[in-house]
Design a protein around this motif. Structure first.
Motif, mmCIF file in Angstrom:
data_model
loop_
_atom_site.group_PDB
_atom_site.id
_atom_site.type_symbol
_atom_site.label_atom_id
_atom_site.label_comp_id
_atom_site.label_asym_id
_atom_site.label_seq_id
_atom_site.Cartn_x
_atom_site.Cartn_y
_atom_site.Cartn_z
ATOM 1 N N ALA A 88 10.867 -6.419 -2.540
ATOM 2 C CA ALA A 88 10.153 -6.215 -3.805
ATOM 3 C C ALA A 88 8.673 -6.547 -3.656
ATOM 4 N N ALA A 89 8.374 -7.681 -3.032
ATOM 5 C CA ALA A 89 6.967 -8.077 -2.878
ATOM 6 C C ALA A 89 6.213 -7.102 -1.996
ATOM 7 N N ARG A 90 6.867 -6.590 -0.971
ATOM 8 C CA ARG A 90 6.206 -5.632 -0.070
ATOM 9 C C ARG A 90 5.868 -4.350 -0.817
ATOM 10 N N ALA A 91 6.790 -3.859 -1.622
ATOM 11 C CA ALA A 91 6.526 -2.643 -2.401
ATOM 12 C C ALA A 91 5.397 -2.854 -3.399
ATOM 13 N N MET A 92 5.234 -4.106 -3.823
ATOM 14 C CA MET A 92 4.194 -4.412 -4.800
ATOM 15 C C MET A 92 2.872 -4.825 -4.144
ATOM 16 N N GLY A 93 2.776 -4.627 -2.829
ATOM 17 C CA GLY A 93 1.486 -4.799 -2.166
ATOM 18 C C GLY A 93 1.383 -5.904 -1.157
ATOM 19 N N GLU A 94 2.409 -6.720 -0.998
ATOM 20 C CA GLU A 94 2.348 -7.783 0.011
ATOM 21 C C GLU A 94 2.298 -7.162 1.401
ATOM 22 N N PRO A 96 2.993 -6.535 5.228
ATOM 23 C CA PRO A 96 4.076 -6.864 6.157
ATOM 24 C C PRO A 96 3.540 -7.637 7.353
ATOM 25 N N PRO A 97 4.430 -8.226 8.152
ATOM 26 C CA PRO A 97 3.969 -8.899 9.375
ATOM 27 C C PRO A 97 3.276 -7.923 10.307
ATOM 28 N N SER A 98 2.529 -8.464 11.255
ATOM 29 C CA SER A 98 1.892 -7.601 12.250
ATOM 30 C C SER A 98 2.963 -6.843 13.009
ATOM 31 N N PRO A 190 10.207 2.433 15.273
ATOM 32 C CA PRO A 190 9.038 1.579 15.503
ATOM 33 C C PRO A 190 8.682 0.774 14.257
ATOM 34 N N PHE A 191 7.808 -0.195 14.444
ATOM 35 C CA PHE A 191 7.292 -1.051 13.368
ATOM 36 C C PHE A 191 8.405 -1.882 12.710
ATOM 37 N N THR A 192 9.436 -2.225 13.472
ATOM 38 C CA THR A 192 10.572 -2.964 12.924
ATOM 39 C C THR A 192 10.338 -4.468 13.025
ATOM 40 N N ASP A 193 10.555 -5.181 11.923
ATOM 41 C CA ASP A 193 10.339 -6.626 11.891
ATOM 42 C C ASP A 193 11.313 -7.361 12.806
ATOM 43 N N ASP A 194 12.592 -7.018 12.718
ATOM 44 C CA ASP A 194 13.651 -7.755 13.411
ATOM 45 C C ASP A 194 14.596 -6.735 14.046
ATOM 46 N N GLN A 195 14.338 -6.386 15.313
ATOM 47 C CA GLN A 195 15.127 -5.318 15.934
ATOM 48 C C GLN A 195 16.586 -5.719 16.122
ATOM 49 N N ALA A 196 16.854 -6.964 16.453
ATOM 50 C CA ALA A 196 18.242 -7.397 16.608
ATOM 51 C C ALA A 196 18.995 -7.286 15.286
#
Length: 240
Positions: A88-94, A96-98, A190-196
């Motif tokens: 929710a926070a990401r959709a509202m503009g937060e 994401p990690p590098s 690509p651009f995945t936070d947690d691949q596992a």
């Protein structure tokens, strides 16, 4: 473009948006980039349906290349925007990690970013209000989309199962065409936070009886979920 009765695809294999079409209304799955709004209006004109027939937007996750014109529809028409609670926070503009340092090839990378710029990807408006959803929720929208929690690509990534069109939308939990390398076939995105975590979440698709597994990037997969998972595992193993 019609994939099946009641299932429309907007955009292309670089970035795609999907529309569930019923007599009672429509559900939009992801909203791509701001420029895909014009593609949506052309698709609706061809169908003879107004924008007001869209009853809800369901986001597979909160990344900006999936939220593109969601705020426009929400603010102008009051169309609710659903997203996994963890995003929710990401959709509202937060922010994401590098992103990780994924493999890249110059041609596909240039193509991806050129297309993004052409579709308004330089300025991405956040969604100002969202409805958080969780694993197991069935939404009160055309097609009765079912939420499957799929953390990994992002904390709140979800798959959206729509039995009415025998499809599951998986966002960036996997890709069938990497925007960074151009490689095709089911593979880690690509651009995945947690691949596992993303890899583990993929098993949630195993029991689904669907004709289409549809990622946000790349062509729809039509050979069934078990075959998709097997192909993904081969690609995953090849990268080790």
């Amino acid at each position: 473009m019609e994939l099946a009765p009641g299932l429309r695809r907007i955009g292309n294999d670089i970035i795609a948006v999907h529309l569930i079409v019923t007599d009672e209304g429509m559900t939009l799955i992801d909203t791509g980039l701001p420029g895909h709004y014009a593609d949506l209006t052309r698709e609706l004109a061809a169908l003879g349906r107004p924008l007001s027939d869209i009853k809800g937007i369901v986001l597979t996750h909160g990344d900006s290349d999936h939220t593109g014109f969601a705020e426009r529809l929400r603010s102008e028409l009051g169309i609710p925007v659903y997203v996994g609670s963890g995003d929710a926070a990401r959709a509202m503009g937060e922010k994401p990690p590098s992103p990780p340092k994924d493999r890249r090839r110059i041609g596909p990378v240039i193509g991806f970013f050129a297309y993004s710029i052409r579709k308004g990807g330089v300025k991405m408006p956040p969604v100002k209000e969202v409805v958080a959803v969780n694993d197991g929720d069935v939404l009160p929208l055309p097609g009765a989309p079912e939420i499957i929690g799929m953390p990994g690509h992002s904390p709140g990534s979800v798959a959206i199962h729509v039995p009415a069109v025998r499809a599951v939308f998986v966002g960036d939990e996997l890709t069938t065409r990497s925007v960074l390398t151009g490689e095709t076939g089911p593979q880690p995105a690509p651009f995945t936070d947690d691949q596992a975590g993303s890899s583990a979440s993929l098993e949630k698709l195993a029991g689904l009886d669907v004709d289409f597994v549809i990622p946000g990037h790349g062509p729809a997969w039509t050979q069934g979920a078990p075959a998709l998972i097997a192909a993904y595992r081969e690609a995953e193993a090849a990268r080790r």
